[in-house]
Motif scaffolding. Structure first.
Motif, short mmCIF file in Angstrom:
data_model
loop_
_atom_site.label_atom_id
_atom_site.label_comp_id
_atom_site.label_asym_id
_atom_site.label_seq_id
_atom_site.Cartn_x
_atom_site.Cartn_y
_atom_site.Cartn_z
N SER A 1 -2.87 -1.40 -25.66
CA SER A 1 -2.09 -0.12 -26.05
C SER A 1 -1.09 0.04 -24.87
N ILE A 2 -1.25 1.31 -24.49
CA ILE A 2 -0.14 1.67 -23.29
C ILE A 2 -0.64 1.92 -22.34
N GLU A 3 -1.93 2.07 -22.17
CA GLU A 3 -2.61 2.30 -20.82
C GLU A 3 -2.93 0.95 -20.28
N SER A 4 -3.47 -0.78 -21.13
CA SER A 4 -3.15 -1.76 -20.35
C SER A 4 -1.26 -2.46 -20.00
N LEU A 5 -0.72 -1.71 -21.16
CA LEU A 5 0.76 -1.98 -20.38
C LEU A 5 1.22 -0.99 -18.97
N LEU A 6 0.95 -0.24 -18.85
CA LEU A 6 1.06 0.46 -17.29
C LEU A 6 -0.15 -0.36 -16.78
N GLN A 7 -1.26 -0.95 -17.06
CA GLN A 7 -1.94 -1.46 -15.62
C GLN A 7 -1.40 -3.11 -15.53
N ALA A 8 -0.20 -3.56 -16.10
CA ALA A 8 0.33 -4.87 -16.47
C ALA A 8 1.24 -4.92 -15.76
N ILE A 9 1.99 -3.17 -15.57
CA ILE A 9 2.78 -3.29 -14.89
C ILE A 9 2.62 -2.85 -12.86
N LYS A 10 1.69 -2.07 -13.25
CA LYS A 10 1.35 -1.75 -12.41
C LYS A 10 0.03 -3.00 -10.97
N THR A 11 0.50 -3.80 -11.56
CA THR A 11 -0.62 -5.30 -11.29
C THR A 11 0.15 -6.08 -10.83
N ASN A 12 2.33 -5.73 -11.19
CA ASN A 12 3.27 -6.79 -11.14
C ASN A 12 2.67 -7.96 -12.08
N GLN A 13 2.22 -8.20 -13.11
CA GLN A 13 1.46 -8.77 -14.69
C GLN A 13 3.39 -8.25 -15.19
N LEU A 14 3.51 -7.76 -15.25
CA LEU A 14 4.54 -7.55 -16.44
C LEU A 14 6.13 -6.57 -14.71
N SER A 15 7.34 -6.55 -15.89
CA SER A 15 8.64 -5.40 -14.94
C SER A 15 8.82 -5.16 -15.82
N VAL A 16 9.71 -4.00 -15.32
CA VAL A 16 10.07 -2.69 -15.98
C VAL A 16 10.43 -3.13 -17.01
N SER A 17 11.10 -4.02 -17.12
CA SER A 17 12.32 -4.42 -17.99
C SER A 17 11.49 -5.08 -19.38
#
Length: 256
Positions: A7-23
């Motif tokens: 989901s978009i929410e899990s994607l945003l959480q991954a960015i927030k916790t630095n598990q995923l870069s913006v790119s």
């Protein structure tokens, strides 16, 4: 490669916790891969539970290879239907992680890589001439993670052959019945089981069969309830629909 997010929410959480870069997140949000001659639907598995399937007939080897590259780049399961042996051999040489099923005219992810369900679908075939359509249904279901039991050459002209397997068929959760000629087998099976039956008419038959139109109309006019009819020679559709039902059952049983 990034992981796929539900989901978009899990994607945003991954960015927030630095598990995923913006790119990487932008790449994850990209809904299709633009190849010029094709747009590969990268969100099909999120919407429908299975990646985009490639219809091989009419596509060049060059186009097929580029489409496969896109799917594998995004870690998608590969299923190519209606593909001849020449194209298949070229693809397998380049992508040995795939395999060719000659009777089904399918190239796909190796089946031993795919975890199968405990629930089963029965693929029931009236005659040997119907095998290509039946195998298209069977391999499609298997690529989608479904356990398949095959019951071949059990047409109504020797109906005792069907009765020899009827208890095993009844133990399955869905049946896909593939038949040509007058298509009577689907009505017989539907009258003997308590689960959904998908009837697939084939273009096998003599002149008045009209390349499967007679079979199609016969199946559509079945008096046996619980029967749904696919298009002529559409084994893929039969296997896909059976897989959707079983995967739905599996999903709900896990939630209980």
């Amino acid at each position: 490669m990034t992981d796929h997010y539900d989901s978009i929410e899990s994607l945003l959480q991954a960015i927030k916790t630095n598990q995923l870069s913006v790119s990487d997140a932008k790449a994850e949000l990209n809904q299709y891969d633009e190849l010029g001659f094709a747009k590969i639907d990268l969100h099909r598995s999120k919407r429908q539970g299975f990646p985009e399937v490639i219809f091989g007939e009419g596509k060049t080897e060059k186009h097929l290879i580029k489409i496969i590259h896109s799917l594998l780049l995004h870690e998608e399961t590969v299923l190519i239907t209606r593909i001849n042996s020449e194209k298949a051999n070229t693809i397998i040489t380049k992508y040995p992680q795939l395999e060719y099923h000659a009777t089904a005219n399918i190239v796909c992810t190796r089946l031993n890589y795919i975890h199968k369900t405990e629930r089963q679908t029965a693929i029931i075939c009236a005659g040997t001439s119907d095998l290509p359509v039946a195998e298209e249904a069977a391999v499609t279901a298997e690529v989608m993670g479904i356990s398949v039991k095959r019951f071949y050459d059990v047409g109504v002209s020797g109906i005792h052959r069907l009765f020899a397997h009827i208890e095993d068929i009844r133990a399955c959760n869905v049946s896909v019945v593939v038949a040509g000629m007058e298509g009577a087998l689907s009505s017989v099976v539907a009258g003997l089981v308590d689960h959904p039956v998908y009837a697939v008419p084939t273009s096998i038959g003599y002149g008045a069969n009209l390349d499967g139109v007679t079979t199609l109309l016969s199946m559509v006019n079945s008096c046996a309830p619980g029967t749904s009819v696919l298009n002529i020679d559409n084994g893929f559709g039969g296997g896909y629909n059976a897989a959707m039902i079983i995967n739905m059952l599996e999903h709900h049983s896990k939630m209980e």
